[in-house]
Design a protein around this motif. Structure first.
Motif, PDB file in Angstrom:
ATOM      1  N   VAL A  76       0.869  -1.177   0.000  1.00 30.93           N
ATOM      2  CA  VAL A  76       0.000   0.000   0.000  1.00 30.93           C
ATOM      3  C   VAL A  76       0.906   1.226   0.000  1.00 30.93           C
ATOM      4  O   VAL A  76       1.741   1.397   0.887  1.00 30.93           O
ATOM      5  N   HIS A  77       0.753   2.070  -1.027  1.00 30.04           N
ATOM      6  CA  HIS A  77       1.555   3.277  -1.185  1.00 30.04           C
ATOM      7  C   HIS A  77       0.743   4.486  -0.730  1.00 30.04           C
ATOM      8  O   HIS A  77      -0.436   4.613  -1.085  1.00 30.04           O
ATOM      9  N   ASP A  78       1.359   5.380   0.028  1.00 25.65           N
ATOM     10  CA  ASP A  78       0.697   6.631   0.410  1.00 25.65           C
ATOM     11  C   ASP A  78       1.730   7.756   0.387  1.00 25.65           C
ATOM     12  O   ASP A  78       2.934   7.495   0.402  1.00 25.65           O
ATOM     13  N   PRO A  79       1.302   9.023   0.343  1.00 26.07           N
ATOM     14  CA  PRO A  79       2.236  10.145   0.150  1.00 26.07           C
ATOM     15  C   PRO A  79       2.911  10.668   1.415  1.00 26.07           C
ATOM     16  O   PRO A  79       3.728  11.596   1.324  1.00 26.07           O
ATOM     17  N   ASP A  80       2.619  10.113   2.594  1.00 31.36           N
ATOM     18  CA  ASP A  80       3.178  10.638   3.847  1.00 31.36           C
ATOM     19  C   ASP A  80       4.377   9.803   4.279  1.00 31.36           C
ATOM     20  O   ASP A  80       4.241   8.656   4.691  1.00 31.36           O
ATOM     21  N   THR A  81       5.566  10.402   4.193  1.00 33.64           N
ATOM     22  CA  THR A  81       6.791   9.685   4.576  1.00 33.64           C
ATOM     23  C   THR A  81       7.127   9.857   6.056  1.00 33.64           C
ATOM     24  O   THR A  81       8.137   9.341   6.530  1.00 33.64           O
ATOM     25  N   ARG A  82       6.278  10.564   6.800  1.00 36.20           N
ATOM     26  CA  ARG A  82       6.551  10.791   8.220  1.00 36.20           C
ATOM     27  C   ARG A  82       5.772   9.837   9.118  1.00 36.20           C
ATOM     28  O   ARG A  82       6.287   9.388  10.144  1.00 36.20           O
ATOM     29  N   LEU A 114      10.810   3.824   2.110  1.00 41.56           N
ATOM     30  CA  LEU A 114      10.621   5.250   1.848  1.00 41.56           C
ATOM     31  C   LEU A 114      11.153   5.578   0.463  1.00 41.56           C
ATOM     32  O   LEU A 114      12.325   5.344   0.160  1.00 41.56           O
ATOM     33  N   ARG A 115      10.266   6.075  -0.369  1.00 41.64           N
ATOM     34  CA  ARG A 115      10.600   6.481  -1.735  1.00 41.64           C
ATOM     35  C   ARG A 115      10.395   7.980  -1.859  1.00 41.64           C
ATOM     36  O   ARG A 115       9.743   8.599  -1.012  1.00 41.64           O
ATOM     37  N   PRO A 116      10.968   8.604  -2.900  1.00 40.64           N
ATOM     38  CA  PRO A 116      10.747  10.041  -3.081  1.00 40.64           C
ATOM     39  C   PRO A 116       9.257  10.380  -3.159  1.00 40.64           C
ATOM     40  O   PRO A 116       8.559   9.951  -4.071  1.00 40.64           O
ATOM     41  N   GLY A 117       8.776  11.096  -2.169  1.00 44.28           N
ATOM     42  CA  GLY A 117       7.395  11.544  -2.162  1.00 44.28           C
ATOM     43  C   GLY A 117       6.362  10.507  -1.765  1.00 44.28           C
ATOM     44  O   GLY A 117       5.155  10.776  -1.837  1.00 44.28           O
ATOM     45  N   ARG A 118       6.786   9.347  -1.306  1.00 38.65           N
ATOM     46  CA  ARG A 118       5.799   8.345  -0.920  1.00 38.65           C
ATOM     47  C   ARG A 118       6.397   7.311   0.023  1.00 38.65           C
ATOM     48  O   ARG A 118       7.621   7.171   0.124  1.00 38.65           O
ATOM     49  N   LYS A 119       5.500   6.615   0.688  1.00 34.86           N
ATOM     50  CA  LYS A 119       5.869   5.536   1.599  1.00 34.86           C
ATOM     51  C   LYS A 119       5.211   4.250   1.104  1.00 34.86           C
ATOM     52  O   LYS A 119       4.069   4.262   0.640  1.00 34.86           O
ATOM     53  N   VAL A 120       5.926   3.144   1.187  1.00 40.14           N
ATOM     54  CA  VAL A 120       5.395   1.847   0.769  1.00 40.14           C
ATOM     55  C   VAL A 120       5.406   0.909   1.972  1.00 40.14           C
ATOM     56  O   VAL A 120       6.470   0.563   2.492  1.00 40.14           O
ATOM     57  N   THR A 121       4.222   0.528   2.417  1.00 40.93           N
ATOM     58  CA  THR A 121       4.111  -0.468   3.489  1.00 40.93           C
ATOM     59  C   THR A 121       3.757  -1.795   2.832  1.00 40.93           C
ATOM     60  O   THR A 121       2.775  -1.877   2.084  1.00 40.93           O
TER      61      THR A 121
END
Length: 218
Positions: A76-82, A114-121
């Motif tokens: 699941v990819h989302d835009p919050d890396t924090r 952690l990818r540029p501009g997104r987080k992958v769980t």
């Protein structure tokens, strides 16, 4: 069997969870991975719910499903890396973090990228396959798949034998082929009895159309 990776963009809302679960179930059924459907759907529910709770309702996100060797991989990819997923002890009184504890208990492994501009769980589930394109169901399913490929690419001419021994051997081969196809149907979640009934009806129609007199039931 070719199991190509696929992605689906969605908006992180509670009402989307049931839809995503259904989509995953349909895809895994077509991949012949019925044994991991329940676990995969539960992981999808928890990963998406984690985005809704900790990143925000209405967040644009992406569900990605693929094979990682013999493992099924759900991302699941989302835009919050924090906002990183937190794993809490099952006995903890805290309300948050329980979803990832459930994923941790079900999946063989999981993590966060952690990818540029997104987080992958992501999490991975063992399928019992020998390879990403392998089959569930044993050697019978593998042989049936090879036969399906053969039937689809060429027309084979068979020599007919008039001897009793030759006919008996041929019947044994046919029985083994039908058995393998039944294994293949079962491994892909199909109703073998319904397919046999359709085959019988089709066979009878062909016999009647050609003026044939005698037949035996399948």
């Amino acid at each position: 069997m070719q199991r190509k990776p696929w992605e689906l963009c969605f908006t992180a809302k509670p009402e989307e969870v049931a839809y995503l679960r259904r989509v995953v179930g349909l895809h895994l059924g077509s991949w012949g991975l019925l044994e991991v459907v329940d676990a995969a759907q539960l992981c999808v529910s928890e990963l998406v719910s984690n985005v809704i709770t900790h990143v925000g309702h209405g967040t644009p996100a992406t569900l990605a499903v693929s094979m990682s060797g013999p493992y099924l991989r759900v991302e699941v990819h989302d835009p919050d890396t924090r906002a990183l997923p937190t794993l809490l002890d099952a006995a903890s009184d805290a309300e948050g973090g329980r979803g990832m504890a459930l994923v941790d208990a079900i999946a063989d492994r999981w993590g966060v990228l952690l990818r540029p501009g997104r987080k992958v769980t992501w999490c991975e589930l063992a399928t019992g396959l020998a390879s990403a394109n392998g089959h569930v169901g044993g050697a019978g399913v593998t042989r049936a798949e090879a036969l399906i490929g053969l039937y689809g690419t060429s027309q084979q001419l068979c020599e007919r034998s008039s001897s009793a021994l030759g006919i008996s051997m041929a019947e044994e081969v046919v029985v083994n082929v039908i058995t393998d196809f039944l294994h293949w149907l079962s491994a892909h979640g199909c109703d073998a009895d319904e397919v046999l009934d359709r085959a019988q009806t089709h066979f009878e129609a062909q016999i009647e159309g050609s003026g044939g007199m005698g037949r035996r039931g399948l």
